[in-house]
Design a protein around this motif. Sequence first.
Motif, short mmCIF file in Angstrom:
data_model
loop_
_atom_site.label_atom_id
_atom_site.label_comp_id
_atom_site.label_asym_id
_atom_site.label_seq_id
_atom_site.Cartn_x
_atom_site.Cartn_y
_atom_site.Cartn_z
N PRO A 138 0.84 -1.20 0.00
CA PRO A 138 0.00 0.00 0.00
C PRO A 138 0.88 1.25 0.00
O PRO A 138 2.07 1.20 0.33
CB PRO A 138 -0.79 -0.12 1.30
CG PRO A 138 0.09 -0.94 2.20
CD PRO A 138 0.79 -1.93 1.30
N ASP A 139 0.28 2.38 -0.37
CA ASP A 139 1.03 3.63 -0.45
C ASP A 139 1.74 3.95 0.87
O ASP A 139 2.85 4.48 0.87
CB ASP A 139 0.09 4.79 -0.81
CG ASP A 139 -0.32 4.74 -2.28
OD1 ASP A 139 0.29 3.95 -3.03
OD2 ASP A 139 -1.26 5.45 -2.65
N SER A 140 1.10 3.63 1.98
CA SER A 140 1.66 3.99 3.29
C SER A 140 2.96 3.27 3.60
O SER A 140 3.71 3.71 4.48
CB SER A 140 0.63 3.69 4.39
OG SER A 140 0.24 2.32 4.36
N SER A 141 3.25 2.17 2.91
CA SER A 141 4.47 1.39 3.18
C SER A 141 5.47 1.45 2.02
O SER A 141 6.59 0.98 2.15
CB SER A 141 4.11 -0.07 3.44
OG SER A 141 3.25 -0.20 4.54
N ARG A 142 5.05 2.03 0.91
CA ARG A 142 5.90 1.97 -0.27
C ARG A 142 7.11 2.89 -0.19
O ARG A 142 8.16 2.61 -0.78
CB ARG A 142 5.06 2.33 -1.51
CG ARG A 142 5.57 1.67 -2.78
CD ARG A 142 4.64 1.95 -3.93
NE ARG A 142 3.30 1.51 -3.63
CZ ARG A 142 2.21 2.15 -4.02
NH1 ARG A 142 2.30 3.27 -4.70
NH2 ARG A 142 1.02 1.69 -3.71
N GLY A 143 6.97 3.99 0.54
CA GLY A 143 8.10 4.91 0.66
C GLY A 143 9.31 4.25 1.31
O GLY A 143 10.44 4.43 0.87
N ARG A 144 9.06 3.47 2.37
CA ARG A 144 10.16 2.80 3.06
C ARG A 144 10.84 1.79 2.12
O ARG A 144 12.06 1.69 2.07
CB ARG A 144 9.63 2.09 4.31
CG ARG A 144 10.69 1.37 5.11
CD ARG A 144 10.21 1.10 6.54
NE ARG A 144 8.88 0.52 6.59
CZ ARG A 144 8.59 -0.66 7.17
NH1 ARG A 144 9.56 -1.35 7.75
NH2 ARG A 144 7.36 -1.10 7.19
N ALA A 145 10.03 1.05 1.38
CA ALA A 145 10.61 0.07 0.46
C ALA A 145 11.45 0.74 -0.61
O ALA A 145 12.55 0.27 -0.95
CB ALA A 145 9.49 -0.75 -0.19
N SER A 146 10.95 1.86 -1.15
CA SER A 146 11.69 2.58 -2.18
C SER A 146 13.01 3.13 -1.65
O SER A 146 14.03 3.12 -2.34
CB SER A 146 10.84 3.71 -2.75
OG SER A 146 9.67 3.21 -3.36
N ALA A 147 12.99 3.63 -0.42
CA ALA A 147 14.20 4.18 0.18
C ALA A 147 15.26 3.10 0.38
O ALA A 147 16.44 3.30 0.11
CB ALA A 147 13.87 4.85 1.51
N ILE A 148 14.83 1.92 0.84
CA ILE A 148 15.77 0.81 1.02
C ILE A 148 16.31 0.36 -0.33
O ILE A 148 17.51 0.11 -0.49
CB ILE A 148 15.08 -0.36 1.74
CG1 ILE A 148 14.65 0.05 3.15
CG2 ILE A 148 16.00 -1.58 1.80
CD1 ILE A 148 13.78 -0.98 3.85
N PHE A 149 15.42 0.27 -1.31
CA PHE A 149 15.83 -0.14 -2.66
C PHE A 149 16.83 0.85 -3.24
O PHE A 149 17.83 0.47 -3.86
CB PHE A 149 14.59 -0.25 -3.54
CG PHE A 149 14.87 -0.70 -4.95
CD1 PHE A 149 15.50 -1.90 -5.20
CD2 PHE A 149 14.48 0.09 -6.02
CE1 PHE A 149 15.74 -2.33 -6.50
CE2 PHE A 149 14.71 -0.33 -7.32
CZ PHE A 149 15.34 -1.54 -7.56
N LEU A 150 16.58 2.13 -3.01
CA LEU A 150 17.48 3.17 -3.51
C LEU A 150 18.88 3.02 -2.95
O LEU A 150 19.87 3.38 -3.60
CB LEU A 150 16.92 4.54 -3.15
CG LEU A 150 17.77 5.76 -3.54
CD1 LEU A 150 17.95 5.82 -5.04
CD2 LEU A 150 17.13 7.03 -3.02
N GLY A 151 18.99 2.47 -1.75
CA GLY A 151 20.31 2.27 -1.17
C GLY A 151 21.20 1.42 -2.05
O GLY A 151 22.43 1.57 -2.03
#
Length: 445
Positions: A138-151
């Motif tokens: 969901p949108d509420s959890s996607r930011g954290r996943a994207s930030a980790i992926f960006l690492g």
Amino acid sequence: MSQVVIPEVERQAVGKFLRRMLPILVLMLLINQMDRTNVGFVQDELRADVGVSATAYGLGAGLFFIGYALFEVPSNMLLERFGARVWLTRIMITWGAVIVAMCFIHNVWMFYGLRFLLGVAEAGFFPGVLLYFTQWLPDSSRGRASAIFLGGSATAYIVTGPITGALLELDGVGGFAGWRWMFALEGLLSIVVGFIAGFFLVSRIEDARWLTREEKDALRAAVSRDEEARSRAPKVSRLKLIIHPQVALLTTVFFAMALTGYAITFWLPSLVSEIGGLSPFQVGLLSAIPWICAVIAMYTVSHFTDGAPDRRPYLAIALVLSAIGTFLATLGSPWFGLAAITLAAVGGKVAATLFWPMAQSGLDLKVAAPGLAVVNSIGNLGGFVSPTLFGYLKDTTGSTNGGLYTLSTASVLAVIGVALIRRNGGSATGSGTPSVAKGQVATGG
């Protein structure tokens, strides 16, 4: 702004996804970034062994982005049809095969063709992962996943130099040049990890054996709510988006940023090698310095600007630093040039973290999502223009100074563009986080 309350069962399901899927996705991204930029470390070898001039090298480096841009949308459509497990695995295995093929380059046309094919093979990987997140989170959890992926992208710029430099030290082993070993081994690594990913990735929520029935139902319901909300968003034609004043302005700024980001990515090893007396491994180690400093600066500045009501002044300062760095790189010794390029890389990396949240708040809601996609796709063509122009100017003038002056001018013009961008006052957080991640990777910094 009120916090979104996430049900416990949904939180547990999201946590399982992050622990099980993100490690392999981050590894794939790290290898992805390494394979698209490793050509920057073998420019001298390609010139000596294959006859690739600076102009030809710049054009070949840039052709990657033409193939990538042409096939990005079709690739994402096929991902939706075949699922992430099949399609992301296919992408990684095929780009690994192209990298292996590059060890057999024996003329300029092979170099051109394989760089273009590499773009075709990689097309859709990063946006495909972001699409994968929308299918699972969901949108509420996607930011954290994207930030980790960006690492993974940030780490790639640091480790690419030392790894590639170490492989170049194999020069002469078995009668093969070091650059051929580098392409062969890094390409094989991509293929192996691609097959491994095929065993780990799960395309659909209902196919995850590690989720309970309650967790599957909760996660599917949360994703469905977000999909329904997005489906109600108004549709805007791409032509109208391109001529939309704010979209056009943002595209121009991002294009200028991409010029600097990709020029540094592809030409940094060559600039470092001008120091002289360095082994390939030492060139790789020194090439990591600008990116280490840039990543530290990126996370430090983002920490202090996350709550800023207006990111434009900070973005302008970052672009000024980039302009100063690229200008100073034309002066003094090669060691001074490395310090100057480090300043430019810091400015570019920080600018990337500030640009996309600012772009979100500067666009009307009805054009925000498709508008940012247009900004990214068109602005990314700076990845073609920058190395091509750099190579041409080096061949015609005998120096990289002309290219560096061009980058400095582009950054100054971008500062002017930032000053003209209006501010909506909208939120730069929430569901826009994936766009931020895309921008940071796309700029190569």
